[in-house]
Design a protein around this motif. Structure first.
Motif, mmCIF file in Angstrom:
data_model
loop_
_atom_site.group_PDB
_atom_site.id
_atom_site.type_symbol
_atom_site.label_atom_id
_atom_site.label_comp_id
_atom_site.label_asym_id
_atom_site.label_seq_id
_atom_site.Cartn_x
_atom_site.Cartn_y
_atom_site.Cartn_z
ATOM 1 N N LEU A 14 0.845 -1.200 0.000
ATOM 2 C CA LEU A 14 0.000 0.000 0.000
ATOM 3 C C LEU A 14 0.883 1.253 0.000
ATOM 4 C CD1 LEU A 14 -2.707 -1.112 2.595
ATOM 5 C CD2 LEU A 14 -2.861 -1.158 0.102
ATOM 6 N N ALA A 47 -17.155 -0.462 -1.235
ATOM 7 C CA ALA A 47 -16.618 0.764 -1.839
ATOM 8 C C ALA A 47 -16.182 0.469 -3.271
ATOM 9 C CB ALA A 47 -15.448 1.283 -1.016
ATOM 10 N N LYS A 48 -15.491 -0.647 -3.424
ATOM 11 C CA LYS A 48 -14.981 -1.024 -4.746
ATOM 12 C C LYS A 48 -16.131 -1.212 -5.744
ATOM 13 C CE LYS A 48 -11.515 -2.551 -7.319
ATOM 14 N NZ LYS A 48 -10.612 -1.550 -7.860
ATOM 15 N N LEU A 60 -14.378 10.438 -8.987
ATOM 16 C CA LEU A 60 -15.021 9.272 -8.386
ATOM 17 C C LEU A 60 -16.444 9.627 -7.956
ATOM 18 C CD1 LEU A 60 -12.194 7.707 -6.203
ATOM 19 C CD2 LEU A 60 -12.857 7.168 -8.541
ATOM 20 N N VAL B 29 -6.702 1.558 -3.282
ATOM 21 C CA VAL B 29 -7.525 0.345 -3.284
ATOM 22 C C VAL B 29 -8.613 0.447 -4.365
ATOM 23 C CG1 VAL B 29 -9.229 -0.959 -1.939
ATOM 24 C CG2 VAL B 29 -7.071 -0.289 -0.899
ATOM 25 N N LEU B 30 -9.198 1.627 -4.503
ATOM 26 C CA LEU B 30 -10.249 1.803 -5.513
ATOM 27 C C LEU B 30 -9.697 1.641 -6.927
ATOM 28 C CD1 LEU B 30 -12.235 4.783 -3.985
ATOM 29 C CD2 LEU B 30 -12.870 2.370 -4.035
ATOM 30 N N GLU B 31 -8.406 1.897 -7.066
ATOM 31 C CA GLU B 31 -7.806 1.766 -8.406
ATOM 32 C C GLU B 31 -7.247 0.371 -8.661
ATOM 33 O OE1 GLU B 31 -5.131 5.091 -8.911
ATOM 34 O OE2 GLU B 31 -6.842 6.445 -8.904
ATOM 35 N N MET B 32 -7.280 -0.487 -7.631
ATOM 36 C CA MET B 32 -6.813 -1.867 -7.821
ATOM 37 C C MET B 32 -7.718 -2.595 -8.817
ATOM 38 S SD MET B 32 -6.185 -3.540 -4.094
ATOM 39 C CE MET B 32 -4.698 -3.329 -3.120
ATOM 40 N N GLU B 33 -7.145 -3.590 -9.496
ATOM 41 C CA GLU B 33 -7.972 -4.500 -10.282
ATOM 42 C C GLU B 33 -8.838 -5.300 -9.314
ATOM 43 O OE1 GLU B 33 -7.968 -4.716 -13.597
ATOM 44 O OE2 GLU B 33 -6.480 -3.107 -13.653
ATOM 45 N N LEU B 37 -7.808 -6.979 -5.502
ATOM 46 C CA LEU B 37 -8.481 -6.726 -4.228
ATOM 47 C C LEU B 37 -8.944 -8.047 -3.601
ATOM 48 C CD1 LEU B 37 -9.507 -4.618 -2.179
ATOM 49 C CD2 LEU B 37 -11.690 -4.675 -3.354
#
Lengths: 194, 194
Positions: A14, A47-48, A60, B29-33, B37
């Motif tokens: 991270l 969230a995702k 976003l 995290v939101l930009e992770m594939e 995640l």
């Protein structure tokens, strides 16, 4: 222990988390109640799933169009180009801007193999219609930010739209003594009569 | 955005993560594939499921008995008492100790409502049998650490076992000039003839 190493490795990936912090976080997670961890995971997943990019500006949002683009109170004649959504949050906190934004999603960075083609310029140019009078470039004052600003300014000027760039100089509370050469030179260039 | 705030809140709860870092991590995290995640979540769950506390010393382990307690090469006549498993990792890295450990899991901290009854002393006293010759107290040199050390030393001495405490003083690479009074006084108290 493989599973302990794995969890530490994951946290160390991270941004801004070093090895030691990752270890501290891993131990914290291992000491969480099962329920607490499940809650954490649910929030991550939720969230995702819910958060996507605004179809207009790339910010976003939980809807198709973000809060800012759908706010009719905002001045749609001015668009501020930023690198990512976090920059929007920063500007919004300052409460000094009432126009729209456009999230570039990246900047030209040849050393990391990011060229002009990797930026979604089409989405931007589509917005540069009659209504838009000014585009503000608000990219970081780095070599990459400057290159990208220069490139974008050419494209925008072709549409006969005013292009501006946010000021760079000594930050509020900063010291002249400890400022780097580039910042000082920028602060002189950008001087204003008072 | 509720789900964005939620995810930021969750990360901000982790130790050593401030609001700004939490935001940075949330965006990451939101930009992770999606797959990435899911992998992250699987590793969290797996670690949580597999890792438990050693039945003897309380150290983290994937088995019933940890690697250190089950290592017959180690000197079982000496037990080093630490606050948590992270301290064991730190000592093990130094490669200067070959005895066993005992994880206390907490220290006496009246201000935070942690008293003698909250420590699992029984588990410790059960280990203080004929074979053990020395117990080393390796708790942080804080008021709470000292109080706990004092309390434990009384119990251990009753069993006619030698009790020692790790040295505290100026850290390697540290400056006398910038050391606090308590550290300097400790370094004088603990002086050794050379």
């Amino acid at each position: 222990m493989k599973s302990l190493d794995n969890i530490i490795d994951e946290f160390a990936k991270l941004p801004g988390i070093g090895r030691k912090s990752a270890m501290r976080i891993a131990f914290h997670v291992l000491e969480m109640e099962d329920e607490e961890l499940l809650n954490f995971i649910t929030i991550l997943k939720e969230a995702k799933e819910k958060i996507k990019k605004c179809e207009i500006c790339g910010n976003l949002t939980e809807n198709d169009i973000c809060e800012i683009c759908s706010d009719e109170e905002r001045d749609s004649s001015i668009i501020c180009i930023v690198k990512d959504s976090r920059d929007i949050i920063a500007f919004e906190k300052s409460k000094t801007y009432n126009g729209l934004y456009h999230v570039l999603g990246g900047i030209i960075d040849p050393l990391n193999g990011i060229g002009v083609d990797d930026l979604d310029i089409d989405k931007l140019t589509k917005r540069l219609t009659g209504n838009v009078k000014e585009v503000i470039l608000a990219l970081d004052p780095s070599l990459e930010g400057e290159t990208t600003s220069l490139y974008l300014s050419k494209i925008i000027k072709e549409k006969e739209i005013i292009v501006s760039r946010i000021a760079s100089g000594i930050p509020m509370g900063g010291n002249i003594e400890f400022s780097d050469i580039a910042t000082l030179s920028r602060s002189l260039e950008g001087r204003k009569e008072i």
